[in-house]
Design an enzyme around this catalytic site. Structure first.
Site, short mmCIF file in Angstrom:
data_model
loop_
_atom_site.label_atom_id
_atom_site.label_comp_id
_atom_site.label_asym_id
_atom_site.label_seq_id
_atom_site.Cartn_x
_atom_site.Cartn_y
_atom_site.Cartn_z
CB THR A 189 5.51 -8.57 -6.16
OG1 THR A 189 5.13 -9.26 -5.91
CG2 THR A 189 5.06 -7.56 -6.66
CD GLU A 334 3.83 -3.59 -6.44
OE1 GLU A 334 5.24 -3.31 -6.41
OE2 GLU A 334 3.83 -3.68 -5.41
CE LYS A 441 9.96 0.52 12.11
NZ LYS A 441 10.39 -1.16 11.25
CD1 TRP A 446 11.52 4.41 13.08
CD2 TRP A 446 11.39 4.88 11.33
NE1 TRP A 446 10.58 4.04 12.50
CE2 TRP A 446 10.65 4.11 11.03
CE3 TRP A 446 11.57 5.90 9.51
CZ2 TRP A 446 8.93 4.23 10.38
CZ3 TRP A 446 10.11 5.69 8.69
CH2 TRP A 446 9.31 4.78 9.55
P1 ADP Z 1 11.09 -7.31 -5.63
O1 ADP Z 1 12.52 -6.81 -5.57
O2 ADP Z 1 10.81 -7.31 -4.36
O3 ADP Z 1 10.43 -8.38 -6.36
P2 ADP Z 1 11.21 -4.99 -7.49
O4 ADP Z 1 11.75 -5.38 -7.99
O5 ADP Z 1 9.98 -4.36 -7.36
O6 ADP Z 1 10.28 -5.62 -6.48
O7 ADP Z 1 11.40 -4.26 -5.87
C1 ADP Z 1 11.40 -3.45 -6.01
C2 ADP Z 1 11.62 -1.96 -4.03
O8 ADP Z 1 13.49 -1.96 -4.92
C3 ADP Z 1 11.41 -1.04 -4.04
O9 ADP Z 1 10.58 -1.04 -3.71
C4 ADP Z 1 12.33 -0.11 -3.08
O10 ADP Z 1 12.50 -0.52 -2.31
C5 ADP Z 1 13.68 -0.93 -3.85
N1 ADP Z 1 14.18 -0.07 -4.67
C6 ADP Z 1 14.34 0.35 -6.34
N2 ADP Z 1 15.48 1.00 -6.43
C7 ADP Z 1 16.02 1.71 -5.42
C8 ADP Z 1 16.86 2.26 -5.59
N3 ADP Z 1 17.39 3.05 -6.32
N4 ADP Z 1 17.16 2.42 -3.83
C9 ADP Z 1 16.78 2.40 -3.30
N5 ADP Z 1 16.17 1.25 -3.19
C10 ADP Z 1 15.53 1.07 -4.13
#
Ligand code: ADP
Length: 544
Positions: A189, A334, A441, A446
């Site tokens: 991540t 994940e 918040k 929210w």
């Molecule tokens: P990072 O970008 O932190 O490396 P990830 O690629 O795993 O991690 O990103 C996952 C996160 O991206 C999700 O937990 C969510 O918050 C956000 N996300 C992914 N797809 C969407 C979507 N279609 N709409 C809103 N948020 C999204």
């Protein structure tokens, strides 16, 4: 207790190598096209990729890469990266894809944590690797993914040239059979908070996920498609498209390092791309290029947008002006990454277009293999009524059960807490309100930053919008909207403010709008709310 009657079926392990074997045998002349880092377009077939991957598997063996060893890549989407995916996992080792957009210290941390023994990199990253090498003692072999003619002069020990390394080997190699639960791929991540965490996908989870991706209610890809993954192979396996394409025998087009609107448009048109995938910022860039140059998309039919919320205005424009259907999807590292994908159900087909569109703006519903629930602060399930929102939990065959070398169990009662907040409706459609750390918040209630951003993006002069919680002495936080205007276009603060009444609750309306030239981005191409919050820490809201 009576003994169960066992089925009498073959046990064929679900291994990554079987995808390439299938594509080589049944789609041998289907093309894989890459824009290369060295310049120019490279073109070959699944038959060539299969042959070279076997040579590469022999080459890996020769330098002592064994089962379970981690072999890292720092590379763009391209045919050599594709070969590494298959040769490494196929021979029983683990392909560890590294995001080159992370800070060098983070990359070194990740390499050391993964204990990578070999690292293969594109020419672009040679300067980065020179800095990394002294900090990465586990790496015994560095491989430049190029040919002899382009080999750079580098101060890196044990450096080999990919093409020389591969060409010295025979293409006779039997892909080994082993336990399908063995690790195939490691992806960290991006560690926006704390150190990055490793998601270790198995062969089985990778194949199940790839099957799910291809379903008609998911990406619906087939041997008639030409797929261009804009999403990088260095983060969550380009949303599994390098596995899904050989599974169905689709043509693949790899864009290399050129992800700007002009370069993408050129490839879409010259290669006849029918399906693509990327984060919203990429499509915003493409849209601006199309609009500024009055261009069309003649073969592209469908795109999946995910990674962060897709503004409905962007979906609408692609469909009405360019005939491209945008599917909204949600996922995370994940989850390999797919959690939900948006396609309508039979009963929705009779609905008026605007009601259909309202459903399509949500993040979608889970395919078979993924289960979702939302819970309150005490972990109690909340109703699936499309209104109650809570912490999103997920379970499934391609969801992590733990982090690589992690000391804490991330699961709660067998469910993975996503850190996202959202609603689920009776039809299973998920709508993400926010990441729990991004939700605003205000006075104990929210406010969804995504909803406000979507409204702002409706204005034709708005290129990007981000809403963060700014400090307010009475309400703790109030929404602050930050807007980037489209090149050569103008819009005033008041015009933006007038977009909100009637569209969101009165107390949700942002307290202030500021304009910026650009927004800070994360290593995965999303707007960095963390950095925006830092940037606007001292911002004084008008009535505060
Ligand atoms: P990072 O970008 O932190 O490396 P990830 O690629 O795993 O991690 O990103 C996952 C996160 O991206 C999700 O937990 C969510 O918050 C956000 N996300 C992914 N797809 C969407 C979507 N279609 N709409 C809103 N948020 C999204």
């Amino acid at each position: 207790m009576s003994t169960p009657l066992m089925g009498q079926m073959m046990e064929v392990p679900l291994l990554v190598s079987s995808l390439l074997k299938h594509a080589e045998r049944y789609h041998g002349d289907t093309e894989i096209v890459s824009r290369t880092v060295e310049g120019g377009i490279h073109r070959y077939t699944y038959a060539d990729a299969g042959r070279r991957s076997r040579q590469l598997a022999n080459a890996l063996k020769r330098i002592g890469v064994g089962r379970g060893d981690r072999v890292a890549t720092l590379a763009w989407n391209g045919y050599r990266h594709f070969e590494l995916y298959y040769a490494i996992s196929g021979s029983g080792a683990v392909v560890h894809t590294i995001n080159p957009r992370l800070f060098p210290e983070q990359i070194a941390w990740i390499v050391n944590h993964a204990e990578d023994r070999t690292l293969c990199f594109d020419l672009t990253f040679a300067p980065l690797v020179e800095k990394l090498a002294p900090q990465c003692p586990t790496v015994k072999q560095w491989v430049v993914m190029t040919d002899r003619a382009h080999m750079p002069e580098l101060k890196i020990p044990n450096l080999i040239c990919y093409e020389d390394w591969l060409e010295a080997e025979s293409d006779e190699f039997e892909w080994p059979e082993f336990d399908e639960k063995s690790a195939a791929c490691l992806c960290y991540t991006s560690g926006t908070t704390g150190n990055p965490k490793g998601a270790l996908y198995s062969h089985r989870s990778t194949i199940l996920h790839a099957y799910a991706i291809c379903l008609p209610d998911v990406m619906n890809v087939s041997a008639r498609d030409c797929i261009l993954p804009v999403v990088p192979m260095f983060h969550v396996s380009a949303w599994t498209l390098p596995y899904a394409a050989p599974l169905v025998g689709a043509k693949i087009v790899f864009p290399g390092a050129a992800l700007d609107g002009a370069s993408l448009h050129e490839l879409f048109e010259s290669e006849g791309v029918t399906f693509s995938a990327g984060v919203p910022t990429v499509w915003q860039g493409l849209l601006q290029h199309l609009q500024n140059n009055k261009l069309k998309l003649s073969t592209l039919k469908r795109c999946v947008i995910g990674g962060s919320a897709c503004p409905p205005a962007l979906m609408k424009t692609f469909e009405s002006d360019y005939g491209v259907k945008i599917h909204h999807a949600w996922g995370m590292t994940e989850l390999s990454p797919l959690g939900t994908f948006n396609t309508l159900k039979n009963k929705h087909l009779k609905l008026p277009a605007d009601e259909q569109f309202e459903i399509e703006t949500k993040q979608g519903r889970p395919p078979f293999g993924i289960d979702l629930k939302i819970v309150d602060a005490d972990g109690r399930s909340l109703p699936r009524d499309g209104k109650a929102f809570g912490d999103l939990m997920v379970r499934g065959g391609w969801v992590i059960s733990g982090y690589y070398k992690g000391d804490k169990d991330p699961l709660s009662d067998g469910w993975f807490p996503t850190g996202d907040v959202g609603t689920l409706d009776p039809d299973g459609y998920l709508q993400i309100t926010d990441r729990s750390k991004d939700v605003i918040k205000s006075g104990g209630e929210w406010i969804s930053s995504i909803d406000l951003e979507n409204v702002a993006c409706e204005h034709p002069a708005v290129a990007q919008a981000a809403v963060i919680g700014a400090y307010h002495p009475k309400w703790d936080e109030r929404p602050l909207l930050i807007v980037v205007k489209k090149q050569g276009q103008d819009v005033s603060r008041d015009e933006i403010m007038q977009l909100f009444p009637g569209k969101v609750a009165k107390w949700w309306i942002p307290d202030d709008v500021v304009f910026a030239d650009e927004l800070p981005m994360t290593a995965t191409g999303k707007i960095s709310k963390l950095r925006l919050r830092e940037q606007f820490k001292e911002h004084k809201l008008p009535d505060a």
